[in-house]
Design an enzyme around this catalytic site. Structure first.
Site, PDB file in Angstrom:
ATOM      1  N   GLY A  15       0.868  -0.966   0.001  1.00 50.28           N
ATOM      2  CA  GLY A  15       0.092   0.110  -0.241  1.00 50.28           C
ATOM      3  C   GLY A  15       0.829   1.228   0.035  1.00 50.28           C
ATOM      4  CB  VAL A  72      -1.239   3.148   5.195  1.00 42.08           C
ATOM      5  CG1 VAL A  72      -1.604   4.192   4.306  1.00 42.08           C
ATOM      6  CG2 VAL A  72      -0.325   2.044   4.534  1.00 42.08           C
ATOM      7  CB  SER A 117      -5.600   4.586 -14.655  1.00 41.14           C
ATOM      8  OG  SER A 117      -5.049   3.438 -13.768  1.00 41.14           O
ATOM      9  CE  LYS A 168      -6.507   3.992 -10.422  1.00 41.74           C
ATOM     10  NZ  LYS A 168      -6.674   3.070 -11.518  1.00 41.74           N
TER      11      LYS A 168
END
Length: 828
Positions: free
Chosen positions: A390, A394, A713, A756
C-alpha cells in the site's frame, strides 16, 4: 678470600632457586672430606633448615636467609666458630618447620662470608665440611640446636672399579654438558680439575637434575661405591631425557622464520597468561565448547561445531585463519537453534493490542487473528509469508511491531531499500576477507529466538546488479516449503527459518518479481478516509507529538475542525506521515510560547492552524465545474496513494496533427491513439463530422507537466475528453472515471480502486465510472469508504459516453469550418 669473593658468581656451574635463596654450587680448594678431623668439630651444633637444595661436603653455596630464626642462628655462628649444620626441608612450602619437618642427615658447613642486603635479608656463603646425623634434638627456640654424630665415608683408595666409576661419572657429566646448552662451558674446565673421586661424587650429586628426595638419598649413603653407582644411574636417566628432548627438537625443527618465532613467543605468552590467570586460546575454545553443549541444535550441526573447535586448537594463533575460524564458531554458538519464545494464545488480548495500536486495517488484523487461532488449535504451524502492500505512511512497518507484541514474540526488522548484493542475503564464503553471514542470519542472532516476527521492509525496492539478484535469493527464504533448510554461505550448515513469521512490506507490487510475489500472501493496506485520519490524529499522532515535545494534555487542545483543516488544506496523501509533521509544527509553536512564557491560545482552531502553518498548500475543492468542453476528471494511482487528474483536450484549425503533453508515458500515449482511432471508426454513430479529424489539430494535455505520468488508468478519460471537444457537449458534473479501452470499444479493469475512490471523495466527486469487472473490488471495500458515492459499472465505451456526456452544449461552442477540398492529414 678476596679473589674467591670476586669470582664467586662468575664461576657458576649449575644454579637453582629456593625460598632460602639462590644456590650456586662451586668447587672449593678443600675438596677432600677426609682432610678434616672429627675432633675439630663440636657434637652440639645449630641447625639451619634450607629449601629445595641439599648441601654436600666440599661444595660452596650462597644462601639468602629471611626467617628470624635463621637470621639469629647465622649471627650467633658468625660471632663464634662460624660452623652450622645444614639440613634440607621435607616440604619446601612450609614457612615455619619443626623437627619432624627436616631431614636428620645433613652437612656441617662453615660460613665463609656474610652479606647484609639493603632489603633486610642476609646472604651467607657457606662451604660443606662433613656429613652428620642428628642423634638428639636439643631445642627449637631461638633456633634449632641438636646433638650430632659425624658420618664416615668408606671409599677404597686404589681400585679399578673406582677408576671406572670416576671415568663413567665424568663422561656422563660431559655428555650432559653437551646436551644442555644452558650450562656454562666453564663447567667442563671445572670438571677437568677435579681428581678426587669422593669430592667428584659430592660435586655431581649437588648439581644433578634431580628432586631433593633423590639428592638426600645420595647424601645419606655411607658407601662411596654405592653412592657413585646410584649417582651414575640418576645421571644416565637425565642423559636419556635430554637425548629424547633433543631428538624431538630435531624432528620438529625447521628453519626458523618469522611465523615460527611469533608462534614461540605466543606460546610463552600463553604460559604467562595461564600463570597470571588470564584467558588464553584454549580457554576461549573451552568456553565456546561449554556454550555449545547447552545448545539444542541438530546432531549434524553439533558434530560440525565440535570439528571446527578442534580445528581452531590445531591452528597457530598468529595465523590469518585463526580469528576467522574463532569468529565463525562464535557466530554459530550465538545463533538461536530451536530456541523459541512462547506464543500468547489469548486472541481477545491480541485483538485489543492490534486495535489499540492501529486504526482500521481490519483485513490485516483478521488475518493475524486467524493465524493465531490455527496455531492455538494445531500448536505447530509453518510461519506464513505475509506481504502488506500500500502507499507510504499507512502503518505497514509499525503493524509488524504490533503483531510481535500481540503474539509475545521477538521483533526484528530488516530494511531492503536499495539492497543490490546477493551476499547481503546469503552471506559470504567464510574464506573471504571480511566475510560475514547474511542479514537474515545476523538478525536471527539479534533476535535470540527461532520464531520472531521478521519484518522485511520495502521488498519492492530491491535492485539487481553484477553482484547478483537479491530478489532471487529471497525465493528460498520466503518459501514455506524450503526455508526449513535455509543455506547461508557463511554458516555452511542448514538453518531452520520455518517457524519465523515473515512480514514483507511494499508500495508497488509491479516491482516485485512474479515468482517472489507468488510465494507471499498479499494483503492490501489502503489509504485512510478523512474520518479515519481524524481518529488516528486524536488517538495516536497528537499524544505522540505532545510527549516528544514535552507538553501535557492540558497545555494544548485541538478542535476537530482544526484537524480537518490540516488534513484537507496542508496534506495530500493516503497515509498520515505528513499529517504528523504538520501537527508537530503546531505543537512546536505552542511549546515555544510556553518556554518563553508568552500568552498563547490553548485551543487550536482552524484560524490558528492557518496562522501557524501559513497559507493553504492544497485547494480544498479541486473539482470546479463542467462549463468547458474537453476537460474530464480521471482517477490515478500513485506511490503515495490515489489522486485525481484532469485530461484536457483542445482543437485548432490545422491538418489533423496530434500533440500530447504533460510528460506522458508510453502507455498513456497509446491510450490516446487508441481513443482517436475508436472515435474515427464510430464518428457517424457519435454524430461527429469525419472532416474534423483531418482539418483540425488535436492537443491532449494532462496538467502538472513536471510530473511523469504513466499507467493503464486514463483510457476512457482521454476518450471522453476527445469526444467532448469534438462534439462540444458538456461533461457531467462531479463525475470521475478510470479504466482502459480497446480498439473494439471494450472497457478494461484497472487496479488501485480503493486509493482512487478515496482521492475522488477528497476532491468532492459524487459519481464514478468503473469497468464492470472492477465490481468485485468495490465489494471488498468497507461501506464507510463508499458513503456519498454513486458507481456506474460499464462494459462498453458507448456506455461511458452516454453516462459522461450530457445533451447540453457548452456555453460558447466552437464553430467548425471545413474546406471544400480537404488535404490529407499529416501526423497522427
Amino acid at each position: 678470600m678476596s679473589n674467591f669473593d670476586n669470582q664467586l658468581y662468575q664461576n657458576l656451574m649449575l644454579g637453582d632457586y629456593s625460598g632460602e635463596g639462590e644456590l650456586i654450587h662451586l668447587i672449593t680448594d678443600e675438596d677432600e672430606e677426609s682432610n678434616t678431623k672429627e675432633e675439630n668439630f663440636s657434637t652440639e651444633i645449630p641447625i639451619l633448615s634450607v629449601r629445595n637444595t641439599v648441601l654436600f661436603p666440599g661444595v660452596v653455596i650462597p644462601i639468602t636467609v629471611g626467617r628470624q630464626r635463621s637470621i639469629r642462628l647465622v649471627k650467633k655462628a658468625q660471632k663464634s666458630d662460624k660452623l652450622i649444620g645444614v639440613c634440607a626441608q621435607k616440604n619446601p612450602n612450609m614457612e615455619d618447620p619443626s623437627w619432624p619437618d627436616i631431614y636428620h642427615v645433613g652437612t656441617l658447613a662453615k660460613i665463609i662470608k656474610m652479606i647484609v642486603l639493603p632489603d633486610g635479608n642476609t646472604t651467607i656463603i657457606i662451604q660443606g665440611k662433613k656429613r652428620f646425623e642428628i642423634t638428639e634434638e636439643v631445642t627449637e627456640d631461638p633456633y634449632f640446636l641438636a646433638k650430632v654424630k659425624y658420618l664416615e665415608e668408606t671409599f677404597p683408595k686404589e681400585d679399578k672399579e673406582i677408576e671406572a666409576l670416576e671415568e663413567s661419572l665424568k663422561d656422563a657429566a660431559f655428555k650432559i654438558l653437551q646436551l644442555n646448552p644452558e650450562i656454562p662451558r666453564e663447567a667442563q674446565v671445572a670438571l677437568d680439575n677435579i681428581d678426587n673421586t669422593p669430592f667428584l661424587t659430592h660435586f655431581l650429586s649437588s648439581n644433578i637434575n634431580a628432586p631433593v628426595e633423590a639428592k638426600q638419598k645420595l647424601l645419606e649413603i655411607n658407601n662411596g661405591i654405592e653412592r657413585a653407582t646410584l649417582l651414575l644411574e640418576f645421571m644416565m636417566k637425565d642423559i636419556q631425557m635430554l637425548e629424547l628432548k633433543s631428538e624431538i627438537q630435531k624432528k620438529v625443527h625447521t628453519d626458523i622464520d618469522q611465523q615460527q618465532r611469533d608462534y614461540f613467543l605466543r606460546q610463552q605468552m600463553k604460559v604467562l597468561q595461564t600463570e597470571l590467570g588470564e584467558e588464553g586460546p584454549e580457554k576461549e575454545v573451552e568456553e565456546l565448547r561449554l556454550k555449545g553443549k547447552k545448545k539444542n541444535w541438530p546432531a549434524d550441526v553439533s558434530k560440525h561445531f565440535e570439528k571446527e573447535l578442534d580445528k581452531i586448537l590445531r591452528m597457530n594463533p598468529s595465523a590469518a585463519e585463526y580469528p576467522i575460524a574463532l569468529n565463525y564458531a562464535e557466530v554459530m554458538v550465538d545463533l538461536p537453534w530451536n530456541e523459541f519464545t512462547t506464543d500468547n494464545f489469548d486472541l481477545k488480548r491480541a485483538k485489543l493490542i492490534l486495535d489499540k495500536d492501529h486504526f482500521g486495517l481490519d483485513k490485516v488484523k483478521d488475518r493475524i487473528i486467524e493465524y493465531l487461532a490455527v496455531l492455538k488449535l494445531k500448536n505447530d504451524l509453518k510461519g506464513p509469508i505475509l506481504c502488506l502492500y500500500g502507499p507510504p505512511g499507512v502503518g505497514k512497518t509499525s503493524l509488524g511491531r504490533s503483531i510481535a507484541k500481540a503474539l509475545g514474540r521477538k521483533y526484528v526488522r530488516m530494511s531492503l531499500g536499495g539492497l543490490h548484493d546477493e551476499a547481503e542475503i546469503r552471506g559470504h564464503r567464510k574464506t573471504y576477507v571480511g566475510a560475514l553471514p547474511g542479514k537474515i542470519v545476523q538478525n536471527m542472532k539479534k533476535a535470540k529466538s527461532s520464531n520472531p516476527v521478521f519484518v522485511l521492509d520495502e521488498i519492492d525496492k530491491l535492485s539487481a546488479d553484477f553482484r547478483g539478484d537479491p530478489s532471487s535469493a529471497f525465493l528460498e527464504v520466503l518459501d514455506p516449503e524450503q526455508n526449513n533448510s535455509f543455506n547461508d554461505n557463511y554458516l555452511e550448515v542448514e538453518y531452520d527459518l520455518s517457524k519465523v513469521l515473515f512480514i514483507a512490506t511494499a508500495n508497488a507490487l509491479e516491482n516485485i518479481q512474479p515468482p517472489l510475489r507468488d510465494r507471499m500472501e498479499m494483503i492490501e493496506v489502503t489509504g485512510y478516509t478523512m474520518e479515519e485520519k481524524v481518529g488516528i490524529a486524536k488517538k495516536h499522532l497528537l499524544p505522540k507529538q505532545r510527549k516528544e515535545h514535552g507538553l501535557k494534555a492540558k497545555d494544548i487542545n485541538f478542535s476537530k475542525d482544526a484537524i480537518v483543516k490540516v488534513i484537507e488544506d496542508y496534506t495530500k496523501e493516503s497515509g498520515v506521515r505528513n499529517l504528523e509533521r504538520q501537527l508537530g509544527k503546531i505543537i512546536r509553536h505552542v511549546a515555544k510560547s510556553i518556554a518563553m512564557e508568552e500568552e498563547y491560545q490553548k485551543k487550536i482552531t482552524p484560524q490558528m492552524v492557518r496562522k501557524i502553518l501559513g497559507g493553504e498548500v492544497f485547494d480544498k475543492e479541486i473539482y470546479q465545474d463542467n462549463s468547458i468542453a474537453g476537460v474530464v476528471t480521471g482517477l490515478a494511482w500513485t506511490s503515495v496513494g490515489g489522486e485525481i487528474l484532469f485530461v484536457e483536450a483542445s482543437i485548432s484549425k490545422g491538418k489533423g496533427k496530434l500533440t500530447l503533453s504533460g510528460q506522458l508515458g508510453e502507455v498513456m500515449k497509446e491510450s490516446a491513439m487508441t481513443a482517436i482511432s475508436y472515435l474515427r471508426s464510430k464518428s457517424e454513430q457519435l454524430d461527429i463530422d469525419h472532416r474534423v479529424f483531418d482539418q483540425y489539430d488535436l492537443h491532449i494535455h494532462v496538467p502538472a507537466g513536471a510530473v511523469p505520468k504513466d499507467g493503464p488508468s486514463a483510457g476512457i478519460t482521454m476518450l471522453t475528453a476527445i469526444a467532448s471537444i469534438y462534439t462540444q457537449r458538456k461533461v457531467k458534473s462531479n463525475l470521475a472515471m478510470t479504466g482502459e479501452i480497446t480498439l473494439r470499444g471494450k472497457v478494461m479493469p484497472v487496479g488501485g480502486i480503493k486509493e482512487k475512490i478515496l482521492a475522488a471523495k477528497r476532491a468532492g466527486i459524487k459519481e464514478i465510472i468503473l469497468c464492470k469487472r472492477n465490481h468485485k473490488d468495490i465489494e471488498e471495500i468497507d461501506d464507510s469508504y463508499l458513503k456519498g458515492l454513486k458507481f456506474h459499472f460499464v462494459d462498453q465505451v458507448r456506455e461511458v459516453l452516454d453516462l459522461a456526456l450530457t445533451d447540453e452544449m457548452v456555453s460558447e461552442p466552437m464553430k467548425f469550418k471545413f474546406d471544400e477540398s480537404p488535404k490529407q492529414a499529416v501526423g497522427s
